[in-house]
Write a protein that holds these residues in place. Sequence first.
Motif: not given
Length: 86
Positions: A62-69, A74-78, A80-86
Amino acid sequence: MTETVKKKAMTNAEKQKKYRERQREKGKREMRGYLSQEALECYKLISEQTQWSDSMIMSNAVRLTYAAYKNGQIGLLNSWLTKNKL
């Protein structure tokens, strides 16, 4: 004649209730949810590599997601997760 006073054993439900009350007093909040298969795999890897408890993993996620936001990532994080199928 002296009487011995036996302490009544607590049931599991009573122990859990007492534990939850102590956690609330510390300012902690319980969160529940179901993990996707991808998230579960990530959870297992994090748990193995860090030896963190379930609570520590959730808190840090939760803290890391908030930091990305907050840092506009947050867009970059999402993506990356999609690209790496996570």
